[in-house]
Design an enzyme around this catalytic site. Structure first.
Site, PDB file in Angstrom:
ATOM      1  CB  SER A   1      -7.979   3.858   2.875  1.00 56.89           C
ATOM      2  OG  SER A   1      -7.135   3.201   3.817  1.00 56.89           O
TER       3      SER A   1
ATOM      4  CB  SER B   1      -8.344   1.165   5.897  1.00 59.53           C
ATOM      5  OG  SER B   1      -8.983   2.407   5.803  1.00 59.53           O
TER       6      SER B   1
ATOM      7  CE  LYS C   1      -3.871   2.090   2.605  1.00 64.39           C
ATOM      8  NZ  LYS C   1      -4.769   1.952   3.769  1.00 64.39           N
TER       9      LYS C   1
END
Lengths: 95, 476, 484
Positions: free
Chosen positions: C150, C174, C75
């Site tokens: 996210s 997330s 990420k």
């Protein structure tokens, strides 16, 4: 309680965000809706409850006083928007 | 109207750790800009603080030395504001739960003792430095100092004059050096203070509106800045105006304070517990261990000096005002065979006045304790008189030489050879026959004149006791 | 090969059925082919191939760890040395990190290959991946829907087989919410188990990194390497990392599952409830006991979360001031103007909204009513979980109230968007480990996730139950069409 346009200007200034007049209206509306959501907290009775700011009970770990860092200035300043002679540059600070 | 001044001080004192409070960068002073600014210090995205154990230890030391409460639980909080020398956009400090609370310290001004309350002392990180010189439209930022550990020592508004504020600041300065938790170097900014100053009509209970004078970095400036600020406030109030609560900066060059524009909107700091740092819990054992490591503190040292060296309170107080003076004294006593009283007189008298006149710190004195002790020895063994001793001291101060060398080079050795003194006495009596006769006729005042003539003729080197004795014998 | 588990890939690499370089090329090719999903912000071809080559040498020298040579994606919230690290923001769109996050270093030391950096909501603030400066990610199961957020890029990439595994971060859901929306397995470990050093902070007391994978077994392998005690993180837990695979022996007959009545209300989509109830029946059939538990303050998790997270974020994001790195406005009058312009240009709308609400909650006069009230509520929520865990070993419920929604569907209503986190945010407030595992699809073919929540520092039981469930079911093996 609703968030006023004055509140928005106040927090935007504290947070160093510039907001246009249109944005002030927009955020005042948004933030008021969020505050309405947040105020559901008032449903809970929290008298005599100790605030909890960390999810763990563990105490702070302290480190030995030893110098472990080396000079990495050149690497760090590669990504600086403005630097000269090892200093970061900003518009003149008036004290 | 008669006004009363109310002063509280916030003293920022850099702690003498090797590494920074939340990172492993060196705290050494004077390095290349930003060469001691690690990823944590420049607040790169993703970095985290880790607390320095010795910074905590030093804060505890301070707290114990001012008889304060050491809080086993203290909490680091973020003080949020934007400033280019504050890389994270917040300063890690302590707010609601500081490490030290409720201490006290006694000061002496005009021979009167007074206890000043210490509200709290908390740990925090220093900011970096903004450099303006050499730039036109810009400011250069050096973050070497960012993250240096500080304790901020907050007093109660207990001081009533600039003199009291200076006495308090000096006392704290001496204390942190006694404790070896700070070098107290004011030129380098290791020890600086903010003064909260307000005035009120004498007899009034309520405090007046205060102004905060920022970043005062010398004892002299504290006094001047406070006096200046008090005058400013009196002028305003007597003109029917109102004092505004604000932050002001003392300008030493102009000897005035002025409002700081940059701090105008910085009053809403939004303190909250730093989520990166859980509460700091210190064990009773740790606090006990620190207590046992405390050095002898000024008050205890003063008591001991009075006891051990049989000094009066005034001398003992002066000699223990700083750790350096006390050490200087004890070394001097050692070097002169234990003559504490004479050592005290020289240190508090001649040496103090030379230091003061020449604006020299004791550590930089050209006359070291061994040399001073040597001088005292020469006086005690009658090689020189006390008066000549002062001449010798002057040369020692100028040249950094030993008493023996000065005495030798300048031929200042006291004349104790009674034959030699007798010859001078005879010469003086011969050339001052009138005065000799007057004495013999009962005018005793003339005796002093004759002694003076003998001393002058010997260039001060004749042993005064012997001169007295011989003169009396010859004149009887 | 694209459907191989991490263990199978490791076996293939060791057996020289495939080299790490070949495997890396295979995934790099897929990333390029399915670029429309917009799962990656940066693809790291050159460096990935170098790492793969080094991994092949390490395998040949028989010095391999179970992850050596396996390509993964990070990420873009994790700092990666010499690689662009944007956090999904214009603010950091030029930020090449000078250092590695601890988890990036841990995985690199194990010999993994970094394919690139995955797309995400800006500064991890979002539940749909639509707040990314680099554009929204599409859900491979239905490209008209969001992947969740996210960590949407990581979840979508793993679902579309563009990476065998990926890292994510979870502040209020997330990892788990996008895992649920994308039909993959996502684990948020206990707070403090995985170092936060080098993970760009959103809300420091809630943030925790974890793996997004296609199975619980893969998650265990990833967590094994990601987790460590890190002296650079004051909230890192100084406890030995257990061998998670060893915990797979515990039979479900030893387990009691708590079913919170608050997680099965009309607020949850019926198809989601049905799928989760079906999965619970399976677990019961496998021997698990169930008991109803009470989490009385669970409705207040969201209000509490939306004070604490923005408050911390408003402070964490102050360092982005255009002075030392990141975006600086090109024109400004003075210092104040430079700050305000750089920040306003650098941050997107949702980030600004959260900075403002957080600033508001901490500001003079509101601290007690909002921030301090939330901290008190946080304790009540923690206590609720503690009491529930006196009756059960794990808590089970839906991960999200609905399946993936349409792109743009909730973009104009922040509050509706926030309610996506209703079953996940409380877990972060309490610092507990939790995982989302696939348990079915709705009529539209959109995946459904079930959440398993464990007591503090007990991810082992979650992984065990999830692993056993995945041996009995095949939801986690399903693959969206068109990505073969």
């Amino acid at each position: 309680m609703s968030v006023t346009e004055k509140d928005v200007r106040y927090v935007a200034n504290l947070a160093r965000l510039s907001v246009s007049d249109d944005e002030v209206k927009f955020y005042a509306d948004n933030l008021s809706r969020i505050v309405a959501l947040v105020e559901q907290m008032n449903d809970a009775q929290t008298d005599n409850v100790e605030p909890l700011s960390h999810p763990q009970d563990a105490p702070l770990r302290l480190r030995e006083d030893r110098v472990t860092e080396v000079d990495q200035r050149d690497d760090f300043q590669k990504v600086a928007p403005a630097a000269s002679d090892g200093l970061y540059l900003v518009p003149k600070v008036i004290e | 109207m008669e006004w009363e001044t109310v002063i509280g001080l916030e003293i920022h004192c850099q702690l003498a750790t090797d590494s920074k409070i939340f990172s492993g960068s060196s705290t050494a002073f004077g390095s290349e800009p930003n060469s001691q600014a690690s990823a944590v210090d420049i607040a790169l995205p993703g970095v985290l603080p880790v607390m320095n154990l010795d910074a905590a230890r030093m804060a505890v030391k301070f707290g114990l030395a001012v008889d304060a409460t050491i809080n086993e639980r203290s909490v680091f909080a973020r003080k949020n504001y934007f400033y280019p020398d504050l890389p994270k956009g917040y300063q890690i400090s302590q707010f609601e739960e500081p490490i030290v609370t409720e201490g006290r310290l006694s000061i002496t001004v005009d021979d009167k003792d007074k206890v000043i309350g210490i509200t709290r002392a908390h740990l925090e990180e220093d900011a970096g430095k903004s450099l303006h010189e050499g730039f036109v439209d810009e400011t250069g930022i050096d973050l070497n100092r960012a993250g240096t550990p500080l304790i901020e020592i907050v007093s109660e508004p207990d001081m009533r004059s600039a003199a009291e504020a200076v006495a308090y600041m000096r006392k704290i300065h001496a204390l942190v050096r006694y404790l070896e938790i700070s070098d107290g170097n004011m030129q380098e900014g290791s020890f600086r203070c903010d003064a909260n100053v307000s005035i009120r009509p004498k007899g009034e209970k309520e405090l007046g509106t205060r102004a905060e004078i920022k970043n005062i970095n010398s004892f002299r400036f504290v006094e001047k800045a406070i006096n200046h600020e008090v005058e400013r406030q009196i002028d305003i109030l007597e003109d029917g105006g109102e004092v505004v609560q604000e932050t002001r900066l003392y300008d030493a060059n102009k000897d005035e304070t002025r409002s700081m524009r940059s701090k105008e909107d910085a009053h809403d700091y939004r303190y909250f517990p730093d989520p990166d740092l859980p509460p700091m819990i210190l064990s009773k054992e740790f606090i006990e261990e620190v207590k046992e490591s405390l050095p002898e503190l000024p008050e205890a040292k003063r008591e001991r000096f009075m006891e051990q060296y049989e000094l009066d309170e005034k001398d003992a107080a002066a000699l223990t005002a700083t750790r350096e003076t006390a050490a200087y004294f004890e070394k001097t006593v050692e070097a002169c065979n234990g003559d504490a009283k004479t050592s005290a007189n020289w240190i508090n008298g001649e040496l103090a006045s030379y230091l003061n006149r020449n604006n020299v710190e004791l550590e930089d004195s050209p006359v070291n304790p061994k040399a001073l002790g040597g001088l005292i020895e020469r006086i005690n063994d009658k090689t020189i008189s006390n008066k000549i001793g002062k001449t010798v001291f002057e040369s020692m101060w100028k040249n950094g030489s030993s008493a023996d060398d000065v005495i030798e080079q300048q031929g200042l050795k006291q004349i104790t050879d009674s034959g030699a003194i007798e010859k001078i006495v005879d010469d003086v009596l011969a050339s001052n026959a009138d005065q000799a006769q007057q004495y013999r006729d009962g005018n005793e005042k003339v005796f002093g004149f004759l002694v003076g003539q003998v001393m002058q003729a010997s260039k001060g080197k004749a042993n005064p006791a012997q001169v007295n004795e011989l003169l009396k014998a010859k004149l009887s | 090969m694209i459907n191989h588990s991490l263990t199978e890939l490791a076996t293939a690499l060791r057996a020289k059925e495939i080299s790490s370089v070949e495997l890396t090329l295979l995934f790099l090719d897929r990333i390029a082919r399915f670029g429309d999903l917009n799962t990656f912000i940066t693809v790291n071809e050159e460096m990935a191939l170098e790492q793969a080559k080094a991994a092949d040498e390490r395998i040949a020298a028989k010095e391999a760890t179970p992850l050596t040579g396996i390509p993964i994606a990070h990420k873009d919230i994790f700092c990666t040395k010499d690689i662009l690290t944007t956090c999904g923001s214009k603010m950091l769109s030029n930020f090449v990190s000078p250092y590695n996050a601890t988890i990036v270093a841990n995985l690199a030391n194990a010999g993994t290959v970094t394919l690139g950096k995955t797309n995400m909501d800006e500064f991890a603030m979002g539940s749909s991946n639509e707040t990314s400066y680099f554009g929204p990610v599409k859900n491979p199961w239905d490209t008209t829907t969001v992947p969740g957020g996210s960590s949407g890029g990581s979840a979508a990439a793993v679902a579309a087989r563009l990476a065998p595994a990926a890292t994510g971060s979870d502040t209020g859901g997330s990892i788990r919410q996008p895992a649920a929306f994308c039909g993959v397995t996502g684990l948020k470990p206990s707070y403090g188990r995985v170092s936060r050093y080098g993970m760009i902070a959103f809300a420091s007391s809630l943030d925790q990194a974890g793996p997004i994978t296609r199975s619980a077994e893969d998650a265990a392998l990833m967590l094994q390497t990601m987790a460590s005690f890190d002296p650079k993180d004051s909230t890192s837990v100084d406890k030995v990392v257990p061998n998670y695979l060893d915990e797979f022996h515990k039979d479900l007959s030893e387990m009691t599952l708590g079913i919170p009545k608050q997680y099965f209300t009309d607020g949850v989509d019926k198809e989601v409830t049905k799928a989760v109830e079906g999965a619970i029946r399976t677990l019961k059939k496998m021997g698990a006991d169930t008991v109803e538990v009470d989490l009385p303050n669970s409705d207040l998790g969201i209000p509490c979360y939306y004070v604490i997270a923005p408050a911390e974020a408003s402070s964490n994001l102050s360092r982005f001031d255009g002075v030392r790195y990141g975006h600086r406005a090109s024109e400004y009058d003075d210092l104040a103007d430079m700050y305000a312009k750089s920040r306003s240009e650098g941050f997107g709308e949702e980030v600004k909204r959260r900075i403002m609400i957080g600033t508001y909650a901490l500001s003079s006069g509101y601290y007690d009513a909002y921030y301090n009230k939330a901290l008190k509520l946080r304790r009540l929520i923690v206590n609720d979980f503690a009491e529930a865990f006196e009756q059960c070993d794990l808590i089970v419920g839906p991960t999200t109230p609905t399946t993936a929604f349409e792109l743009g569907g909730k973009a104009d209503d922040p509050v509706a968007m926030y309610l996506n986190d209703i079953y996940t945010a409380s877990i972060n407030l309490a610092g507990l480990p939790a995982m989302s595992v696939p348990v079915g699809f709705d009529k539209g073919g959109r995946p459904i996730g079930m959440q398993l929540i464990g007591p503090y520092m007990d991810a082992g039981d979650i992984l065990n139950v999830a692993h056993r469930f995945q041996r009995e079911t095949d939801w986690h093996t399903k693959m969206p069409e068109g990505y073969e």
